[in-house]
Motif scaffolding. Sequence first.
Motif, mmCIF file in Angstrom:
data_model
loop_
_atom_site.group_PDB
_atom_site.id
_atom_site.type_symbol
_atom_site.label_atom_id
_atom_site.label_comp_id
_atom_site.label_asym_id
_atom_site.label_seq_id
_atom_site.Cartn_x
_atom_site.Cartn_y
_atom_site.Cartn_z
ATOM 1 N N TYR A 86 -0.786 -2.609 7.902
ATOM 2 C CA TYR A 86 -1.123 -1.731 9.020
ATOM 3 C C TYR A 86 -0.688 -2.330 10.355
ATOM 4 O O TYR A 86 -0.160 -1.633 11.223
ATOM 5 C CB TYR A 86 -2.629 -1.476 9.065
ATOM 6 N N SER A 87 -0.925 -3.616 10.529
ATOM 7 C CA SER A 87 -0.665 -4.229 11.832
ATOM 8 C C SER A 87 0.808 -4.525 12.068
ATOM 9 O O SER A 87 1.257 -4.547 13.219
ATOM 10 C CB SER A 87 -1.472 -5.523 11.968
ATOM 11 N N ARG A 88 1.578 -4.742 11.001
ATOM 12 C CA ARG A 88 2.972 -5.153 11.164
ATOM 13 C C ARG A 88 3.982 -4.045 10.898
ATOM 14 O O ARG A 88 5.173 -4.218 11.146
ATOM 15 C CB ARG A 88 3.263 -6.353 10.262
ATOM 16 N N ILE A 89 3.511 -2.905 10.378
ATOM 17 C CA ILE A 89 4.404 -1.768 10.135
ATOM 18 C C ILE A 89 3.802 -0.555 10.851
ATOM 19 O O ILE A 89 2.966 0.152 10.275
ATOM 20 C CB ILE A 89 4.559 -1.481 8.629
ATOM 21 N N PRO A 90 4.181 -0.311 12.097
ATOM 22 C CA PRO A 90 3.628 0.823 12.847
ATOM 23 C C PRO A 90 3.807 2.128 12.079
ATOM 24 O O PRO A 90 4.879 2.423 11.560
ATOM 25 C CB PRO A 90 4.455 0.819 14.139
ATOM 26 N N GLY A 91 2.723 2.890 11.986
ATOM 27 C CA GLY A 91 2.778 4.165 11.289
ATOM 28 C C GLY A 91 2.617 4.073 9.786
ATOM 29 O O GLY A 91 2.749 5.083 9.079
ATOM 30 N N PHE A 92 2.301 2.890 9.276
ATOM 31 C CA PHE A 92 2.115 2.712 7.837
ATOM 32 C C PHE A 92 0.899 3.497 7.362
ATOM 33 O O PHE A 92 -0.120 3.569 8.058
ATOM 34 C CB PHE A 92 1.923 1.232 7.519
ATOM 35 N N LYS A 93 1.002 4.100 6.171
ATOM 36 C CA LYS A 93 -0.101 4.878 5.612
ATOM 37 C C LYS A 93 -0.426 4.386 4.205
ATOM 38 O O LYS A 93 0.456 3.975 3.453
ATOM 39 C CB LYS A 93 0.266 6.361 5.549
ATOM 40 N N PHE A 94 -1.714 4.459 3.879
ATOM 41 C CA PHE A 94 -2.170 4.043 2.554
ATOM 42 C C PHE A 94 -3.324 4.937 2.134
ATOM 43 O O PHE A 94 -4.172 5.307 2.966
ATOM 44 C CB PHE A 94 -2.637 2.585 2.584
ATOM 45 N N GLY A 95 -3.383 5.308 0.869
ATOM 46 C CA GLY A 95 -4.462 6.155 0.387
ATOM 47 C C GLY A 95 -4.844 5.845 -1.038
ATOM 48 O O GLY A 95 -4.080 5.224 -1.788
ATOM 49 N N VAL A 106 -3.284 4.568 -6.330
ATOM 50 C CA VAL A 106 -3.133 4.460 -4.884
ATOM 51 C C VAL A 106 -1.720 4.857 -4.476
ATOM 52 O O VAL A 106 -0.828 4.970 -5.312
ATOM 53 C CB VAL A 106 -3.423 3.028 -4.391
ATOM 54 N N TRP A 107 -1.540 5.071 -3.190
ATOM 55 C CA TRP A 107 -0.212 5.378 -2.668
ATOM 56 C C TRP A 107 -0.058 4.759 -1.281
ATOM 57 O O TRP A 107 -1.036 4.465 -0.602
ATOM 58 C CB TRP A 107 0.023 6.887 -2.595
ATOM 59 N N SER A 108 1.184 4.553 -0.894
ATOM 60 C CA SER A 108 1.470 4.080 0.457
ATOM 61 C C SER A 108 2.801 4.657 0.902
ATOM 62 O O SER A 108 3.614 5.115 0.077
ATOM 63 C CB SER A 108 1.502 2.548 0.515
ATOM 64 N N GLN A 109 3.025 4.612 2.217
ATOM 65 C CA GLN A 109 4.250 5.203 2.750
ATOM 66 C C GLN A 109 4.614 4.565 4.082
ATOM 67 O O GLN A 109 3.771 4.451 4.979
ATOM 68 C CB GLN A 109 4.062 6.712 2.934
#
Length: 208
Positions: A86-95, A106-109
Motif C-alpha cells: 500500500y505504501s510503496r505502490i500508489p493506488g494498490f488494491k487488495f481484497g 484473495v486478489w490484488s491489483q
Amino acid sequence: MSNDLVKREQESLVPYGGEWAALKEQAEIIMQSGFLPAHLKNANQVIAVMLAGRDLRIPASTAIRNLFVVGGRVSMSADLMLALAYSRIPGFKFGVNESTPDVARVWSQRPGGEKVETRFTIKEAAQADLTKGDNWRKYPAQMLLARAKAGNLRITATDALAGVYTPGELGAEEVLATTETQPITTHTNENTNDNIIDATEFTEVTEK
C-alpha cells in the motif's frame, strides 16, 4: 565516485561510531522494557532485526514487531507485506473474496494492471505438512489468509517486498499475534463494486 560520496553512502547503509553505539544502547533499553516479541531473546537479535529493517527502509519499532530471522534469512509478517504494498505502490488494491477454515481467496491489483486472484486451501496446507502446528489446528482461517495474502502479494508487489518471504514460507513455526478471531472488515469501491481491505483493517497475523 568521490571519497565523500562513498562515505555518505556507507553511512546511510552501515551504522558505525556514535551511531552504532546509539543502536546498541537502544537495543539494551528495548530489551529491558519488557515489550519485546517472544522470538527476540537478546540485544544482538534486536540489533539484527533493526538493521534488517533499516535495509528495508522500515522503522525500528515496525521491524521489531514484524521481522523475523529464519535460518539466517530475514522474513516478515504477511500484514507488513500488505502495508508495504500500500505504501510503496500508489493506488494498490487488495481484497478478500473468501476466508474460511477451508479456503482463503484473495486478489490484488496494481494501478493500470490486471487483477490477480489466488487462493490457499486447508488441503494444500495439509499436503505441505503445515497443519500439525498448534495455531493451524486452532485458527486455520487466519493461517490460510496469511499464506494466501503473502502468495498473492509476491506476484503483484514483488518490488515492494524486496524478495522477503514470511517465516512460515521459510519453514518456521507460524503463530498468531492474537488468539481472538476478528471479523474481516471490508468496504465497497464505488467504481468496481469490489471489496477492498485497507492494511489497517486486517487482524494482525505474525509468524516466528
